[in-house]
Design a protein around this motif. Sequence first.
Motif, PDB file in Angstrom:
ATOM      1  N   GLU A  13      12.707 112.146 -26.119  1.00 46.20           N
ATOM      2  CA  GLU A  13      12.706 112.024 -27.597  1.00 46.20           C
ATOM      3  C   GLU A  13      13.044 113.396 -28.456  1.00 46.20           C
ATOM      4  O   GLU A  13      13.644 113.118 -29.431  1.00 46.20           O
ATOM      5  CB  GLU A  13      10.989 111.900 -27.871  1.00 46.20           C
ATOM      6  N   THR A  14      13.075 114.236 -27.394  1.00 47.48           N
ATOM      7  CA  THR A  14      13.644 115.739 -28.128  1.00 47.48           C
ATOM      8  C   THR A  14      15.080 115.481 -28.288  1.00 47.48           C
ATOM      9  O   THR A  14      15.651 115.753 -29.382  1.00 47.48           O
ATOM     10  CB  THR A  14      13.394 116.751 -27.345  1.00 47.48           C
ATOM     11  N   GLU A  15      15.744 115.069 -27.109  1.00 43.77           N
ATOM     12  CA  GLU A  15      17.082 114.618 -27.250  1.00 43.77           C
ATOM     13  C   GLU A  15      17.440 113.742 -28.574  1.00 43.77           C
ATOM     14  O   GLU A  15      18.439 114.133 -29.072  1.00 43.77           O
ATOM     15  CB  GLU A  15      17.580 114.091 -25.847  1.00 43.77           C
ATOM     16  N   LEU A  16      16.749 112.854 -28.367  1.00 42.21           N
ATOM     17  CA  LEU A  16      17.002 111.868 -29.668  1.00 42.21           C
ATOM     18  C   LEU A  16      16.911 112.513 -30.959  1.00 42.21           C
ATOM     19  O   LEU A  16      17.756 112.294 -31.905  1.00 42.21           O
ATOM     20  CB  LEU A  16      16.416 110.653 -29.488  1.00 42.21           C
ATOM     21  N   LEU A  17      15.851 113.345 -31.031  1.00 39.39           N
ATOM     22  CA  LEU A  17      15.694 114.080 -32.449  1.00 39.39           C
ATOM     23  C   LEU A  17      16.978 114.953 -32.592  1.00 39.39           C
ATOM     24  O   LEU A  17      17.349 114.941 -34.015  1.00 39.39           O
ATOM     25  CB  LEU A  17      14.418 114.841 -32.217  1.00 39.39           C
TER      26      LEU A  17
ATOM     27  N   CYS B 182      19.936 114.579 -31.588  1.00 40.33           N
ATOM     28  CA  CYS B 182      21.091 113.729 -32.074  1.00 40.33           C
ATOM     29  C   CYS B 182      20.833 113.467 -33.432  1.00 40.33           C
ATOM     30  O   CYS B 182      21.964 113.612 -34.236  1.00 40.33           O
ATOM     31  CB  CYS B 182      21.005 112.783 -31.014  1.00 40.33           C
ATOM     32  N   LEU B 183      19.831 113.145 -33.820  1.00 42.73           N
ATOM     33  CA  LEU B 183      19.665 112.491 -35.390  1.00 42.73           C
ATOM     34  C   LEU B 183      20.011 113.488 -36.462  1.00 42.73           C
ATOM     35  O   LEU B 183      20.374 113.326 -37.307  1.00 42.73           O
ATOM     36  CB  LEU B 183      18.259 111.815 -35.508  1.00 42.73           C
ATOM     37  N   ARG B 184      19.403 115.048 -35.997  1.00 44.63           N
ATOM     38  CA  ARG B 184      19.457 115.959 -36.732  1.00 44.63           C
ATOM     39  C   ARG B 184      20.940 116.512 -36.794  1.00 44.63           C
ATOM     40  O   ARG B 184      21.289 116.625 -37.944  1.00 44.63           O
ATOM     41  CB  ARG B 184      18.756 117.155 -36.280  1.00 44.63           C
ATOM     42  N   ARG B 185      21.583 116.193 -35.705  1.00 48.75           N
ATOM     43  CA  ARG B 185      23.003 116.691 -36.022  1.00 48.75           C
ATOM     44  C   ARG B 185      23.930 115.536 -37.009  1.00 48.75           C
ATOM     45  O   ARG B 185      24.605 115.928 -37.489  1.00 48.75           O
ATOM     46  CB  ARG B 185      23.580 116.908 -34.360  1.00 48.75           C
ATOM     47  N   ILE B 186      23.554 114.216 -36.551  1.00 48.01           N
ATOM     48  CA  ILE B 186      24.359 113.430 -37.375  1.00 48.01           C
ATOM     49  C   ILE B 186      23.883 113.447 -38.755  1.00 48.01           C
ATOM     50  O   ILE B 186      24.906 113.689 -39.949  1.00 48.01           O
ATOM     51  CB  ILE B 186      23.692 111.826 -37.058  1.00 48.01           C
ATOM     52  N   ASP B 187      22.674 113.751 -39.503  1.00 51.25           N
ATOM     53  CA  ASP B 187      22.027 114.019 -40.802  1.00 51.25           C
ATOM     54  C   ASP B 187      22.690 115.163 -41.300  1.00 51.25           C
ATOM     55  O   ASP B 187      23.295 115.241 -42.374  1.00 51.25           O
ATOM     56  CB  ASP B 187      20.914 114.453 -40.589  1.00 51.25           C
TER      57      ASP B 187
ATOM     58  N   GLY C 285      30.806 112.265 -26.118  1.00 48.47           N
ATOM     59  CA  GLY C 285      32.235 112.810 -25.563  1.00 48.47           C
ATOM     60  C   GLY C 285      31.726 114.372 -25.018  1.00 48.47           C
ATOM     61  O   GLY C 285      32.330 114.983 -23.989  1.00 48.47           O
ATOM     62  N   LEU C 286      31.184 115.130 -25.853  1.00 49.54           N
ATOM     63  CA  LEU C 286      31.027 116.526 -25.442  1.00 49.54           C
ATOM     64  C   LEU C 286      30.017 116.631 -24.374  1.00 49.54           C
ATOM     65  O   LEU C 286      29.851 117.522 -23.513  1.00 49.54           O
ATOM     66  CB  LEU C 286      30.262 117.245 -26.812  1.00 49.54           C
ATOM     67  N   GLY C 287      28.977 115.603 -24.070  1.00 44.04           N
ATOM     68  CA  GLY C 287      28.072 115.588 -23.041  1.00 44.04           C
ATOM     69  C   GLY C 287      28.470 114.845 -21.769  1.00 44.04           C
ATOM     70  O   GLY C 287      27.951 114.615 -20.703  1.00 44.04           O
TER      71      GLY C 287
END
Length: 335
Positions: A92-96, A98-103, A122-124
Amino acid sequence: MLIGEVSRRSGVSARMLRHYESLGLVRPSGRTGSGYREYSGEDIRRIFHIESLRSLGMSLREIGRALDDPGFKPSALVTDLIRQARERIAAETELLTCLRRIDAAEPAGWEDVLQIVALLQGLGARSAGVRQRTALSAADEVPVPVEALVEAALSETEPNVAGALRWALARSGDEGGPALLAKGLGSPVAAVRERAVRSLAEMPGDEATAWLREALADPDVTIRGQAALALGTRGVFDAVPTLIDMIVEGRNDTDAADALSMLAIDAATVERIAAGLVDRIGHGSTEAPARGRLTQALADIPGSTASRALVALAHDEDRAVALTAAYLLQLRDLR
């Protein structure tokens, strides 16, 4: 108590109560004359026990075993539940993140969102080639979020990929980059701190320079040296003591001497650099190889202090030092 009343008091739906019964988790103690299920107080307590264990993330099968097996020991199961909970939190932290970075990238449409997701993936990637291509091909229209670039740069161990990430960071122009990289300077892992310094060295601006100054106090000599070399190219005189130490110790001494020559830009700094080199040459604890390197470093330092030192060193008891100084004096005469 009939099933409807049990449902109202326990908060468990009648459908779920029937499901529990089908699994053998709850068995109503009796039936009414009309054939309706009738739950006793003990049955209701068992229902509350089931719901309590479900709240811990236990499966219904695990709950049945826990309630029906007198010899069941919860320690192993609780340990496993802790592991599962940690895995869920990490996911869930990883998902959060990712969402923050997209935002933060402020995508204009779903195509942008998909492109950002592809870049983050790609970076990961496990493949170093994929990571490198991702860093080099970040689109100008939808740039890789700087947080993702910094995280990748601080963790990357493959030299070519690390270089591409530093290039992408410097190219990003994001003003938040230096501050994010600076967090790496506080890492207990020296390799992470070194990656932070190398990345800051390629970023322009006063903020990056200020953090590189901080790195001059790092306990690791390699990190101090990387910071000093970067500061030397930026004309920061604070790097001089560390650069001279590098020459004495034979660590990137040629690069350190080049950095000193770049700092010798006016009469005041020229004389201070020359004085620092001469002082170390004359220090009783400085060994012969180091004295030779320090003498060589005087080659590109103009001014009277360096010239007088070379004249004196041309008569040094150490033949290698004397020959080096004499040769450098000849070169100075030809200029």
